[in-house]
Design a protein around this motif. Structure first.
Motif, short mmCIF file in Angstrom:
data_model
loop_
_atom_site.label_atom_id
_atom_site.label_comp_id
_atom_site.label_asym_id
_atom_site.label_seq_id
_atom_site.Cartn_x
_atom_site.Cartn_y
_atom_site.Cartn_z
N ASN A 176 -6.43 2.02 -11.70
CA ASN A 176 -7.07 0.71 -11.81
C ASN A 176 -6.09 -0.40 -11.43
O ASN A 176 -6.41 -1.30 -10.64
N ASP A 177 -4.88 -0.35 -11.99
CA ASP A 177 -3.88 -1.37 -11.68
C ASP A 177 -3.50 -1.35 -10.20
O ASP A 177 -3.33 -2.40 -9.57
N THR A 178 -3.35 -0.15 -9.64
CA THR A 178 -2.96 -0.02 -8.24
C THR A 178 -4.04 -0.58 -7.32
O THR A 178 -3.75 -1.33 -6.38
N VAL A 179 -5.28 -0.20 -7.57
CA VAL A 179 -6.38 -0.64 -6.72
C VAL A 179 -6.56 -2.16 -6.80
O VAL A 179 -6.80 -2.83 -5.79
N LEU A 180 -6.43 -2.72 -8.00
CA LEU A 180 -6.53 -4.18 -8.13
C LEU A 180 -5.41 -4.87 -7.34
O LEU A 180 -5.64 -5.90 -6.70
N LEU A 182 0.83 -1.20 0.00
CA LEU A 182 0.00 0.00 0.00
C LEU A 182 0.86 1.26 0.00
O LEU A 182 0.62 2.18 -0.79
N VAL A 183 1.87 1.29 0.87
CA VAL A 183 2.69 2.49 0.98
C VAL A 183 3.45 2.77 -0.31
O VAL A 183 3.48 3.89 -0.82
N ALA A 184 4.07 1.74 -0.87
CA ALA A 184 4.85 1.92 -2.09
C ALA A 184 3.97 2.31 -3.27
O ALA A 184 4.29 3.25 -4.03
N ASP A 185 2.85 1.61 -3.45
CA ASP A 185 1.96 1.90 -4.58
C ASP A 185 1.31 3.27 -4.45
O ASP A 185 1.16 4.00 -5.44
N ASP A 186 0.88 3.61 -3.22
CA ASP A 186 0.22 4.90 -3.05
C ASP A 186 1.18 6.06 -3.28
O ASP A 186 0.78 7.11 -3.79
N ALA A 187 2.44 5.89 -2.92
CA ALA A 187 3.43 6.93 -3.20
C ALA A 187 3.59 7.13 -4.70
O ALA A 187 3.65 8.27 -5.20
N THR A 202 -10.28 -5.79 5.73
CA THR A 202 -11.69 -5.66 5.36
C THR A 202 -12.01 -4.25 4.90
O THR A 202 -12.72 -4.05 3.91
N THR A 203 -11.48 -3.26 5.61
CA THR A 203 -11.76 -1.87 5.25
C THR A 203 -11.15 -1.52 3.90
O THR A 203 -11.81 -0.91 3.05
N VAL A 204 -9.89 -1.90 3.68
CA VAL A 204 -9.25 -1.61 2.40
C VAL A 204 -9.98 -2.32 1.27
O VAL A 204 -10.22 -1.74 0.20
N ARG A 205 -10.37 -3.57 1.50
CA ARG A 205 -11.10 -4.33 0.47
C ARG A 205 -12.42 -3.65 0.11
O ARG A 205 -12.77 -3.54 -1.08
N ALA A 206 -13.15 -3.18 1.12
CA ALA A 206 -14.45 -2.55 0.87
C ALA A 206 -14.30 -1.21 0.16
O ALA A 206 -14.98 -0.94 -0.84
N VAL A 207 -13.41 -0.37 0.66
CA VAL A 207 -13.26 0.98 0.10
C VAL A 207 -12.66 0.91 -1.30
O VAL A 207 -13.09 1.64 -2.20
N ASP A 208 -11.68 0.03 -1.50
CA ASP A 208 -11.10 -0.08 -2.83
C ASP A 208 -12.06 -0.72 -3.83
O ASP A 208 -11.99 -0.45 -5.02
#
Length: 213
Positions: A148-152, A64-69, A115-121
């Protein structure tokens, strides 16, 4: 062009016509949503690296940290090219996610985080698809492809933890919003303050995602 308000009742309204294609209110709102999503998920990813007792959750946190950056850099670049002002804080609802997870015990944190990340994403993935299929702006299409790629990737990595409560995630993902618009809207940036940037974790082994041109 202030991009922190919720889109009005006319998301198809054209608000600018740059060389890259007409820009709608929905396009502008999408850029803000990508920025806000990165702000809260990056915080939660760092939390996972510091707080979790399981390797799977720490691995997810690092992803998450690497992709979000990486995605945040693309988002800020797109916003700059299109004249969109970005928030430096997530929405009150997203800040609530961070506060709740921060208050969790290390044992409870993994399930709640996954669960939260799965639901929000899952919700964000549907927004990405809608924007990608309707936008007339090439910069928005490129950002949507990268998002799209990041969220998947994020959905996949939290599912691999085996800790997602799918009943709860699907319920959250499919329930209509019950909060007022204020709670869903990131606050405007503070005047005169440098823009917040997201950085990858120190010693990250996650390869940066190639930039979509």
């Amino acid at each position: 062009m202030l991009g922190v308000q919720k889109v009005s009742s006319a998301p198809d309204r054209i608000i600018a016509a740059p060389e890259t294609g007409q820009l709608s209110e929905a396009d502008r709102d999408f850029v803000v949503k990508v920025r806000a999503a990165g702000l809260w998920e990056h915080s939660v990813g760092l939390m996972a690296l510091q707080k979790s007792t399981t390797k799977a959750i720490r691995t997810a946190g690092q992803q998450l940290v690497a992709d979000d950056a990486s995605l945040d850099a693309a988002c800020r670049r797109t916003a700059g090219q299109l004249g969109i002002t970005l928030p430096d804080q997530p929405s009150p609802q997203q800040q609530g996610f961070v506060s709740r997870l921060n208050a969790d015990s290390p044992e409870r944190f993994g399930t709640d985080m996954a669960t939260t990340v799965r639901a929000v994403d899952g919700q964000l993935l549907m927004t990405i698809a809608s924007v990608r299929s309707t936008t007339k702006n090439s910069l928005i299409r490129a950002l949507a492809a990268e998002a799209n790629d990041t969220v998947l990737d994020h959905i996949t990595v939290v599912e691999k933890t085996g800790l997602v409560d799918f009943d709860q995630a699907v319920f959250q993902e499919t329930s209509p919003p019950s909060l007022p618009a204020h709670d869903l809207t990131p606050p405007p940036p503070a005047a005169g303050q440098p823009q917040v940037t997201l950085t990858p974790p120190a010693g990250s082994t996650v390869s940066p995602r190639p930039t979509v041109e």
